[in-house]
Design a protein around this motif. Structure first.
Motif, PDB file in Angstrom:
ATOM      1  N   ASP A  73     -21.335  20.197  -3.402  1.00 21.35           N
ATOM      2  CA  ASP A  73     -20.143  19.489  -3.860  1.00 21.35           C
ATOM      3  C   ASP A  73     -20.169  19.377  -5.383  1.00 21.35           C
ATOM      4  O   ASP A  73     -21.184  18.982  -5.978  1.00 21.35           O
ATOM      5  CB  ASP A  73     -20.096  18.085  -3.252  1.00 21.35           C
ATOM      6  CG  ASP A  73     -19.870  18.109  -1.754  1.00 21.35           C
ATOM      7  OD1 ASP A  73     -19.401  19.149  -1.251  1.00 21.35           O
ATOM      8  OD2 ASP A  73     -20.177  17.101  -1.084  1.00 21.35           O
ATOM      9  N   GLY A  74     -19.059  19.741  -5.991  1.00 23.91           N
ATOM     10  CA  GLY A  74     -18.968  19.658  -7.444  1.00 23.91           C
ATOM     11  C   GLY A  74     -19.620  20.807  -8.175  1.00 23.91           C
ATOM     12  O   GLY A  74     -19.704  20.789  -9.400  1.00 23.91           O
ATOM     13  N   SER A 174     -27.188  23.543  -5.213  1.00 21.04           N
ATOM     14  CA  SER A 174     -26.803  24.168  -3.938  1.00 21.04           C
ATOM     15  C   SER A 174     -28.027  24.546  -3.112  1.00 21.04           C
ATOM     16  O   SER A 174     -28.044  24.388  -1.883  1.00 21.04           O
ATOM     17  CB  SER A 174     -25.941  25.408  -4.193  1.00 21.04           C
ATOM     18  OG  SER A 174     -24.743  25.060  -4.863  1.00 21.04           O
TER      19      SER A 174
END
Length: 269
Positions: A73-74, A174
């Motif tokens: 996320d992001g 990630s």
């Protein structure tokens, strides 16, 4: 009793014994058949359990096979702080920050994953505020602890290449967000390359570098140096002493992160 009557009585007794023997034999035959059937069923059930266990174990071991490493996320978001590779270290944050920490981690290390989950966002927040600079050392300490071996080295090499593309934080986050299990299959090089694409890396140099292991030899030598550095040794709960991941260092001293407030206290000092 006459001879004829005795003869007839003897014949009846012999017939009764013969009939009884046949009944017993028949009953025993049924019992033996039941035993044989029960034994066969037990063997079949046991074989099914063993085969099922093998299938389940292989599926669990190879859980990452064919999977896409999801971008964290992001990961696509841009950040204002600088990020650069300095040899085998990735430096993120304001070079004028009042505090610098060196973080030694392995992408396969489960405790490193827990460290990232507990403190990763807080560290990034302080980096974003300009008060903290982070020097990240990717160490292939667990290179033999995946099946097949090599994932921690491949991941470290890919992360350094991602830093050259300005995508280190996205790639790093990630990998930890989708951390494979120690002792089982990691991600292969093509999966790492696809993650690079998913976080915005499009250069051929990145893919070629992952496949060719650009930094592999240097990382292996650096791991040997780090493991032999007495300043990075610490005593573990089992009483053994040595280097382990994750290790956090600030101003030449190892920082204990067992206290949840360790970073705030470090910045305050």
């Amino acid at each position: 009793m006459g001879g004829a009557e005795r003869t007839a009585r003897k014949r009846r007794q012999e017939q009764q014994r013969s009939t009884g023997s046949q009944v017993v034999a028949k009953a025993r035959g049924k019992k033996d058949t039941k035993k044989i059937i029960a034994a066969v069923v037990a063997v079949v059930v046991l074989a099914g359990v063993v085969v099922g266990g093998i299938v389940w174990t292989n599926a669990s071991k190879n859980a990452t096979e064919g999977q896409t490493i999801q971008a964290a996320d992001g990961a696509a978001a841009t950040h204002d702080y600088p990020e650069r590779r300095d040899g085998l270290v990735v430096v993120t944050g304001n070079p004028e920050a009042s505090t610098t920490i060196d973080v030694y981690a392995d992408f396969l290390c489960p405790v490193c994953g827990q460290f990232e989950q507990a403190y990763g966002e807080q560290i990034k927040q302080k980096v974003g505020e300009g008060v903290l600079q982070v020097r990240t050392h990717m160490v292939p300490m667990l290179v033999e602890a995946s099946d097949p071996p090599g994932y921690s080295l491949d991941a470290a090499n890919a992360a350094l290449l991602a830093a050259d593309e300005g995508k280190f934080t996205a790639f790093h986050d990630s990998l930890f967000a989708n951390q494979p299990e120690e002792g089982k299959r990691g991600y292969d090089k093509e999966q790492l390359i696809q993650l690079g694409r998913d976080v915005g890396i499009t250069s051929k140099a990145f893919a070629d570098g992952v496949r060719n292991g650009t930094f592999d030899g240097q990382l292996i030598e650096e791991m040997k140096r780090i493991a032999a550095d007495p300043s990075l040794e610490q005593t573990f709960p089992d009483g053994q002493r040595g280097f382990g991941t994750p290790t956090v260092v600030s101003d030449g001293s190892i920082v204990s992160f067992s206290d949840a407030q360790w970073l705030d206290k470090l910045l305050a000092n």
